[in-house]
Write an enzyme that holds these catalytic residues in place. Structure first.
Site, PDB file in Angstrom:
ATOM      1  CB  THR A  56      35.251  38.500  45.538  1.00 29.11           C
ATOM      2  OG1 THR A  56      36.627  38.628  45.187  1.00 29.11           O
ATOM      3  CG2 THR A  56      34.430  38.364  44.280  1.00 29.11           C
ATOM      4  CE1 TYR A 144      44.149  37.381  48.963  1.00 27.32           C
ATOM      5  CE2 TYR A 144      42.193  38.244  50.025  1.00 27.32           C
ATOM      6  CZ  TYR A 144      42.965  38.066  48.895  1.00 27.32           C
ATOM      7  OH  TYR A 144      42.538  38.566  47.692  1.00 27.32           O
ATOM      8  CE  LYS A 172      42.321  34.822  47.511  1.00 27.78           C
ATOM      9  NZ  LYS A 172      41.069  35.590  47.731  1.00 27.78           N
ATOM     10  CB  VAL A 212      41.249  31.213  46.800  1.00 28.74           C
ATOM     11  CG1 VAL A 212      40.043  32.028  47.274  1.00 28.74           C
ATOM     12  CG2 VAL A 212      41.609  30.145  47.826  1.00 28.74           C
TER      13      VAL A 212
END
Length: 305
Positions: A56, A144, A172, A212
């Site tokens: 992001t 992640y 995550k 998150v």
């Protein structure tokens, strides 16, 4: 550097936003804008953690030097009152190790390390990759897991193996397999964070420590309230927040790429987050008009309302 908001059951804090990176119109990083946005997310949107240079944050298009300068800017702005997690993942283990070491030098409190993408390594390759990055610094690591982007999930058995590493402490999850996540949490001490705003409340229900988030750019305070309500036993209150935010989540997470909608949404509520860097492009007028409707439907106050 010790995390200012981490605890044993939430080592990176509970409400984290995967922060966008403000760029000027000519494509340069706006470092003053980075600091303003970080302060806004922590002080007004109640984030007790920020992830810097994740997807992001448009990390595929920022240089290593830019990543380090962005991280230093965020640490300087909010590092005394929020956990700053540096994105250090790539599909090149050597490069990821170098990013991790640079993040440690720059003052990060932790690392976010994504599954190597595109080259589709086998599970043994994932294990060795994550272990190499975790061995490279003294920082705690959040794995992640986002197979929709990387092409490869982290298998339950691999996560259980990785949990034996003293610095691999969290996941995550953007895989959305709550059953598999529950199995890992039962078998290990790994702490899970929801990495997909569509299923934030669902992850809390099976034991996740927090989020998150991308939606946290404009609704971080609401999401922090959801976490607090759920943890205090007010499940109905958490559900009320979840349902009220559904239009906001849909607008930011399902219309187009999340960094694009996040910057547009920030602008609509009066926070300038700058422009996109190619190959991403700014939201269209049609997308902005739809997003305006979504934010209002979710109870957010727009700058021109």
């Amino acid at each position: 550097m010790a995390s200012p908001t981490g605890t044993s059951d939430a080592p990176f804090g509970r409400m984290l936003t995967a922060m966008v990176t403000p760029f000027t119109k000519d494509g340069a990083v706006d470092y003053e804008g980075v600091q303003r946005l970080a302060a806004y997310l922590v002080d007004e949107q109640r984030n007790d953690g920020l992830v810097v240079s994740g997807t992001t944050g448009e990390s595929p298009t920022t240089t290593d030097d830019e990543k380090e300068r962005i991280l230093r800017a965020v640490v300087e702005a909010v590092g005394d009152r929020a956990t700053v997690v540096a994105g250090a993942g790539s599909n090149d283990t050597h490069h990821s190790v170098e990013l991790a070491r640079a993040a440690e030098r720059a003052g990060a409190h932790g690392l976010l390390v994504v599954t190597p993408y595109y080259n589709k390594p086998p599970q043994e390759g994932l294990y060795r990759h994550f272990t190499a990055v975790a061995d490279a610094t003294g920082l705690p690591v959040m794995l992640y897991d986002i197979p929709a982007r990387t092409g490869v999930p982290i298998a339950t058995e691999t996560l259980i193996r990785l949990a034996q590493h003293p610095r691999i402490v969290a996941v995550k999850d953007a895989k959305g397999d709550l059953f598999a996540g529950s199995q890992v949490m039962t078998a290990t001490d790994l702490v899970f964070y929801s990495g997909d705003d569509l299923v934030n409340l669902a992850w809390l229900s099976v034991g996740a420590a927090g989020f998150v988030s991308v939606v946290g750019h404009v609704a971080g305070a609401d999401l922090a309230s959801m976490i607090e309500r759920y943890r205090s036993g007010d499940v109905a209150g958490a559900l009320e927040v979840h349902r009220r935010l559904l239009p906001v989540v849909a607008g930011i997470m399902t219309r187009t790429q999340g960094a694009i909608t996040s910057k547009a949404a920030l602008r609509l509520i009066g926070q300038d987050a700058g422009y996109m860097r190619l190959p991403l492009v700014d939201a269209t007028e049609e997308q902005i008009a739809m997003l305006r409707v979504d934010l209002v439907a979710g109870g957010l106050k727009l700058a021109d309302s």
